[in-house]
Design a protein around this motif. Structure first.
Motif, short mmCIF file in Angstrom:
data_model
loop_
_atom_site.label_atom_id
_atom_site.label_comp_id
_atom_site.label_asym_id
_atom_site.label_seq_id
_atom_site.Cartn_x
_atom_site.Cartn_y
_atom_site.Cartn_z
N SER A 1 0.96 -1.07 -0.03
CA SER A 1 0.08 0.16 -0.14
C SER A 1 0.84 1.31 0.08
O SER A 1 2.12 1.06 0.79
N PHE B 1 -9.86 -4.94 0.92
CA PHE B 1 -8.32 -5.59 0.82
C PHE B 1 -8.78 -7.03 0.46
O PHE B 1 -7.97 -7.62 -0.44
N HIS C 1 -0.61 -12.36 7.72
CA HIS C 1 -1.83 -12.50 6.65
C HIS C 1 -2.38 -13.79 6.93
O HIS C 1 -3.26 -14.39 6.16
N1 GLU Z 1 -1.34 -4.48 0.67
C1 GLU Z 1 -1.15 -5.94 1.46
C2 GLU Z 1 0.00 -5.32 2.51
O1 GLU Z 1 0.70 -4.45 2.55
C3 GLU Z 1 -0.58 -6.93 0.66
C4 GLU Z 1 -0.54 -8.07 1.51
C5 GLU Z 1 -0.35 -9.23 0.51
O2 GLU Z 1 0.99 -9.31 -0.15
O3 GLU Z 1 -1.14 -9.87 0.09
O4 GLU Z 1 0.01 -5.92 3.36
#
Ligand code: GLU
Length: 474
Positions: free
Chosen positions: A12, A196, A218
């Motif tokens: 981001s 997201f 994640h």
């Molecule tokens: N935009 C997400 C972050 O910066 C991406 C995560 C991913 O790699 O899927 O955490």
């Protein structure tokens, strides 16, 4: 080129590139190059609260500085353009419609207050807070009425709690998630924009990403997104949930830790090769630790990645690697990189020619751990030492000092050839029973004001014969 292997770095535009981001980008890149695949840069810019780098200019220039070159992305384009999420709304709308047809999503009209109340109640009852599918059970009539009343809504993922999803993770192997443990997460926001969870999934699916390497944090998102892949009946990518980077106390690294952001590291004078080198080997064990990008591509083994959840960020180790990389750099390149640090502190440094400064750097480069050390190491060149007699008296007895002065003064005529000068002093000192340590402390303090530092011959070379003579005589 292996068309099957496609990875991505999906930051981001927060305005800060931190070492967690860099490590993610780096490992994706190293893996992709090793497998001759395609590395994609995608900018996840749908959240206005995280939008501090319009056009992702800083991300792109930071990646360039680190030599983490992508094959498809915002400024270079590619077959799956656009690479800014903000420009991909029509794609998300289309995929949402497909999911609606598949029965994988439903409208949720619950207000924030209602949801908050339910959450509080669940927590009080020691239940995990989860959306209870209230709106899934609305009749078509109720839905139509809500829409006619202009009630706002979001689309939620309709997870089947009786099912599970299994992913393949490079470190953890096969990981099974029971969907009853997950909530029907939102796919859209009330303003019609996409979350997201959904946009990130749609992009990975439509950009044909084969490997998703991202932080351990994640992992629970992966469960929901794996359910999305299954809902669309599309094969899942292989994942690697990489260990989180912690400080040496074991806490998640934060802005307060030195070296958290790339800007910190750049401004102190860490080299891109050293940063990459360190972040690629952190947590692993290697016989030869100093490795270029090419070496890393050849050496890293992605078939056997460690399964630890955390790695510790040790700035001292990073410094050691930086020191090694400084040593590998040619003096001309170091001159260009060190000069701004020096000129900022000592504007007089502008008068020093490139040739002379690179010559000086060659002599003292083993004293540089980070480039900004140049300021400290060369301060003697710009500031005449003070309090010399006091400092010398603290280290050397009066009697020895008298003899040292005699030896040095009687050989000053040799100063134009510093190495001969030193050799001659050594011989005479031995004859007169003077320890070499004392002799060198005397000279070093006279020349720089400090008892420790670069070699005496180097100091004389750097200062020049006239200046060195005048400092010794005074
Ligand atoms: N935009 C997400 C972050 O910066 C991406 C995560 C991913 O790699 O899927 O955490």
């Amino acid at each position: 080129m292996n068309k099957e292997i496609r990875t991505r770095f999906a930051p981001s535009p927060t305005g800060i590139m931190h070492i967690g981001n860099i490590r993610t980008a780096l490992l994706n890149l190293l893996f992709t190059r090793q497998k001759s695949g395609t590395f994609v840069l995608r900018i996840e810019d749908t959240d206005p609260a995280r939008m501090f780098d319009p056009g992702a200019k800083k991300i792109i220039s930071d990646l360039k500085w680190l030599s983490l070159n992508f094959d498809e992305g915002p400024d270079i384009g590619g077959p799956y353009a656009p690479y800014f999420q903000s420009e991909r709304m029509p794609i998300y709308n289309e995929k949402l419609k497909e999911l609606q047809k598949l029965g994988g999503t439903y409208r949720c009209f619950c207000s924030e207050e209602e949801l908050e109340k339910k959450r509080t109640r669940q927590i009080a009852m020691k239940k995990p807070p989860r959306y209870e599918k209230t709106c899934l059970h609305l009749s078509q009539k109720e839905i139509d009425q809500n829409l006619a009343d202009g009630k706002s809504f979001i689309w939620r993922m309709n997870l089947d709690p009786s099912k599970s999803v299994t992913i393949k993770d490079l470190a953890k192997g096969m990981v099974k998630f029971e969907l009853e443990n997950f909530t029907d997460f939102p796919l859209t926001r009330k303003d019609g924009t996409f979350t997201f969870m959904f946009a990130n999934f749609v992009d990975d699916m439509t950009m044909k990403i084969s490997h998703v390497f991202r932080g351990e944090d994640h992992l629970s998102n992966t469960a929901g997104q794996a359910a999305l892949f299954e809902a669309f009946n599309v094969p899942l990518p292989t994942f690697w949930h990489m260990p989180m980077i912690c400080n040496t106390e074991g806490k998640k690294l934060s802005k307060r830790d030195f070296g958290f952001s790339l800007d910190d590291l750049k401004n102190t004078g860490f080299l891109p090769e050293a940063i990459n080198n360190y972040l690629a080997i952190i947590g692993g064990s290697f016989v030869e630790e100093i490795m270029s990008q090419e070496d890393l591509i050849k050496t890293l083994n992605f078939e056997h990645v460690g399964s630890t959840n955390r790695v510790s960020y040790d700035v001292e180790k990073l410094k050691w690697i930086n020191h090694k990389w400084i040593d590998r750099y040619p003096k001309e390149k170091l001159e260009k990189l060190c000069r701004p640090f020096l000129e900022k502190q000592y504007p007089a440094a502008k008068q020093i020619s490139e040739e002379r400064l690179s010559g000086i750097i060659q002599l003292i480069k083993s004293d540089l751990v980070v480039l900004s050390d140049i300021v400290k190491v060369l301060s003697f060149l710009f500031e005449k030492p003070t309090n010399i007699n006091v400092k010398i008296a603290e280290q050397i007895s009066e009697e020895n000092l008298r003899t040292i002065k005699e030896i040095v003064n009687s050989n000053l005529n040799l100063l134009s050839a510093p190495h001969e000068f030193i050799e001659k002093l050594k011989i005479t000192a031995k004859e007169k029973n003077i320890g070499l340590k004392n002799l060198f402390i005397f000279l070093r303090i006279a020349l720089t004001g400090e008892p420790k530092g670069p070699g005496i011959a180097e100091l004389v070379e750097i200062l020049g014969e006239t200046e060195a003579k005048s400092r010794i005589q005074s």
